[in-house]
Motif scaffolding. Structure first.
Motif, short mmCIF file in Angstrom:
data_model
loop_
_atom_site.label_atom_id
_atom_site.label_comp_id
_atom_site.label_asym_id
_atom_site.label_seq_id
_atom_site.Cartn_x
_atom_site.Cartn_y
_atom_site.Cartn_z
N VAL A 125 0.83 -1.21 0.00
CA VAL A 125 0.00 0.00 0.00
C VAL A 125 0.87 1.25 0.00
O VAL A 125 0.62 2.20 -0.76
CB VAL A 125 -0.95 -0.01 1.21
N VAL A 126 1.90 1.28 0.84
CA VAL A 126 2.79 2.44 0.88
C VAL A 126 3.50 2.60 -0.46
O VAL A 126 3.70 3.71 -0.96
CB VAL A 126 3.80 2.31 2.03
N GLY A 127 3.88 1.47 -1.07
CA GLY A 127 4.51 1.54 -2.39
C GLY A 127 3.59 2.15 -3.42
O GLY A 127 4.02 2.95 -4.27
N ALA A 128 2.30 1.81 -3.37
CA ALA A 128 1.34 2.39 -4.30
C ALA A 128 1.21 3.89 -4.09
O ALA A 128 1.19 4.68 -5.05
CB ALA A 128 -0.03 1.71 -4.13
N LEU A 129 1.15 4.32 -2.84
CA LEU A 129 1.03 5.75 -2.53
C LEU A 129 2.27 6.51 -2.97
O LEU A 129 2.17 7.59 -3.57
CB LEU A 129 0.78 5.95 -1.03
N TRP A 130 3.43 5.98 -2.65
CA TRP A 130 4.68 6.65 -3.02
C TRP A 130 4.82 6.74 -4.55
O TRP A 130 5.22 7.78 -5.08
CB TRP A 130 5.87 5.90 -2.43
N SER A 131 4.50 5.66 -5.24
CA SER A 131 4.63 5.66 -6.70
C SER A 131 3.66 6.64 -7.36
O SER A 131 3.92 7.14 -8.46
CB SER A 131 4.39 4.25 -7.25
N ALA A 132 2.55 6.91 -6.69
CA ALA A 132 1.59 7.88 -7.23
C ALA A 132 2.00 9.32 -6.91
O ALA A 132 1.82 10.23 -7.74
CB ALA A 132 0.20 7.61 -6.65
N ILE A 133 2.55 9.54 -5.73
CA ILE A 133 2.84 10.91 -5.29
C ILE A 133 4.19 11.42 -5.78
O ILE A 133 4.31 12.56 -6.24
CB ILE A 133 2.78 10.98 -3.75
N ALA A 134 5.22 10.58 -5.69
CA ALA A 134 6.59 11.04 -5.94
C ALA A 134 6.80 11.64 -7.32
O ALA A 134 7.39 12.73 -7.44
CB ALA A 134 7.57 9.88 -5.71
N PRO A 135 6.32 11.02 -8.42
CA PRO A 135 6.55 11.65 -9.74
C PRO A 135 5.81 12.96 -9.90
O PRO A 135 6.31 13.89 -10.54
CB PRO A 135 6.04 10.59 -10.72
N ARG A 136 4.61 13.05 -9.32
CA ARG A 136 3.77 14.23 -9.53
C ARG A 136 4.15 15.38 -8.62
O ARG A 136 4.12 16.55 -9.04
CB ARG A 136 2.30 13.86 -9.31
N VAL A 137 4.51 15.08 -7.38
CA VAL A 137 4.80 16.13 -6.40
C VAL A 137 6.29 16.48 -6.39
O VAL A 137 6.66 17.66 -6.34
CB VAL A 137 4.34 15.70 -4.99
N LEU A 138 7.14 15.47 -6.43
CA LEU A 138 8.58 15.70 -6.33
C LEU A 138 9.28 15.74 -7.69
O LEU A 138 10.46 16.08 -7.77
CB LEU A 138 9.22 14.61 -5.47
N GLY A 139 8.56 15.34 -8.74
CA GLY A 139 9.13 15.38 -10.08
C GLY A 139 10.23 14.36 -10.32
O GLY A 139 11.12 14.60 -11.16
#
Length: 447
Positions: free
Chosen positions: A153-167
């Motif tokens: 679950v954390v992997g899914a959240l990180w993979s969704a947020i990191a590219p969009r928020v952190l670039g």
């Protein structure tokens, strides 16, 4: 009525929180490692090989460390080494730039994780009467299962947020997540170091003897482990107590057919799952979508185990398993169609439903398989038959992962997933033949 000693209280289980942290790292790594290898340029063959080497590395790890734990009568060091080594290996994978290095490091990861598995079985039953062992296995699986799911679950959240928020690009997303997973494993080691209970009191010899006695009448070490019909922990303890000569002399034709069928359907499962991450990425699925699909599959299994157990008690488990196998045989090639035919959003929904069905079907197979082995075995070799089943399941998983990668690389994913369905379909026929052979044997005995 004798109450369980303090060793079984929830306070004394605090150290299992540390193992759950480690299992969260391992659960995440089970998917992020092939995704990372793909981001580094791996193909479907190498991804299948990553899955295969993980399967094959687990068995010797469990056997070697299990014997060392027996000789030294020490347990906490093995758990600590497994967690610390997990953290270090994940850091090494994060620093790798070559998919082949990832392959070797991942095999090392599963060697050290699997090595701790039989030791954990011993730890959780220390100081607990034999009548309470099944509940203790359930506690262990509770912490492990939720840790694994949390990692996904954390992997899914990180993979969704990191590219969009952190670039971050794909390689950086996976790399930083591997570092975070390593930190989780090291935190787990610290928790185990602080909260681990007293020195061991249950000998490995007694554990093997009692667990074999439990397996013979019930077909497994308690309902709590039905979700995991094979793996390094159960393989170690099952093979440790096996009488190979008795198994060879008293195996029935129906049991032989079912063991052959089990080997076949585990080959088929792994032909599908081995190259699956590569297929999803090549089909245009983002890393967070891949994580979501695997979470759905895990959830489908988790919510179904209890209900399937109730159904297996009321209906013929062979019919239930045949239906689940047939469903999987159709679902595997369907994934290849759904992943490329529909538009992105529609295709993701269709894949999500299919993965949910695949997860539910696994729950049915996991619950019914050990019971079927027990029914088809003479009472005095049930433990040995279950040991053979666990070993053949692991062997089939490793072979299938390699085969799936080879076929996907040479002929495409559609061919690989179709082959997976065909192999499972053949297994259905063999399971049915084992059923009819058993019925003929029973009729002859009655006549």
């Amino acid at each position: 009525m004798t109450s369980l000693p303090n060793r079984s209280n929830r306070t004394d289980d605090r150290w299992l929180v540390g193992w759950a942290f480690g299992y969260a790292a391992v659960g995440a790594a089970s998917l992020v490692v092939p995704l990372y290898a793909l981001a580094l340029g791996a193909d479907a063959f190498l991804v299948g090989l990553i899955a295969a080497t993980a399967a094959f590395a687990g068995a010797p790890g469990a056997i070697i460390w299990g014997r060392l734990a027996t000789r030294t009568n020490r347990r906490r060091p093995f758990v600590l080494v497994a967690l610390v080594a997990t953290g270090l290996v994940l850091v090494a994978i994060a620093g790798a730039a070559d998919p082949l290095v990832v392959l070797g490091a991942n095999a090392t990861l599963w060697f050290v994780v699997s090595a701790a598995a039989p030791v954990l079985n011993l730890i959780v039953v220390d100081g607990v009467p034999e009548s309470g062992w099944e509940r203790r296995f359930g506690v262990l699986n509770h912490y492990q299962g939720y840790g694994w799911l949390a990692g996904l679950v954390v992997g899914a959240l990180w993979s969704a947020i990191a590219p969009r928020v952190l670039g971050l690009d794909a390689v950086s997303v996976q790399r930083w997540f591997l570092v975070a997973s390593a930190f989780s494993a090291l935190v787990g080691a610290l928790v185990v170091r602080v909260w681990y209970p007293e020195r061991p009191t249950t000998s490995p010899t007694r554990f093997a003897r009692v667990s074999a006695a439990i397996r013979r009448p019930s077909g497994l070490i308690g309902r709590s482990v039905r979700a995991v019909p094979y793996g390094p922990s159960r393989m170690y303890w099952a093979l440790r107590g096996m009488n190979f000569d008795a198994l060879r002399r008293q195996t029935t034709p129906a049991l032989l057919r079912y063991l052959a069928a089990a080997t076949l359907f585990f080959v088929g499962f792994s032909v599908f799952f081995g190259p699956l991450p590569a297929y999803l990425v090549d089909a245009g699925r983002t890393a967070d979508e891949v994580f979501i699909l695997f979470v759905l599959s895990s959830l489908g299994s988790a919510v179904s185990y209890v209900r399937v157990g109730e159904l297996a008690a009321r209906y013929d488990p062979r019919q239930l398993q045949l239906g689940a196998l047939a469903t999987r045989g159709l679902a595997f090639p369907a994934v290849a169609v759904l992943g490329t035919t529909f538009a992105a959003s529609t295709g993701l929904v269709a894949l999500g439903v299919t993965f949910l069905v695949i997860g539910i079907s696994w729950a049915v197979i996991a619950v019914t398989a050990t019971g079927l082995v027990s029914r088809l075995s003479p009472p005095n070799i049930r433990g040995e038959a279950l040991g053979a089943y666990t070993a053949l399941a692991s062997l089939g998983g490793g072979i299938g992962s390699v085969l799936g990668g080879v076929v996907a690389t040479a002929a495409g994913y559609e061919a690989a997933f179709t082959l997976a369905g065909v192999v499972v379909a053949i297994a259905v026929v063999v399971v049915w033949s084992a059923k009819t052979a058993s019925e003929r044997t029973q009729s002859a005995a009655l006549g």
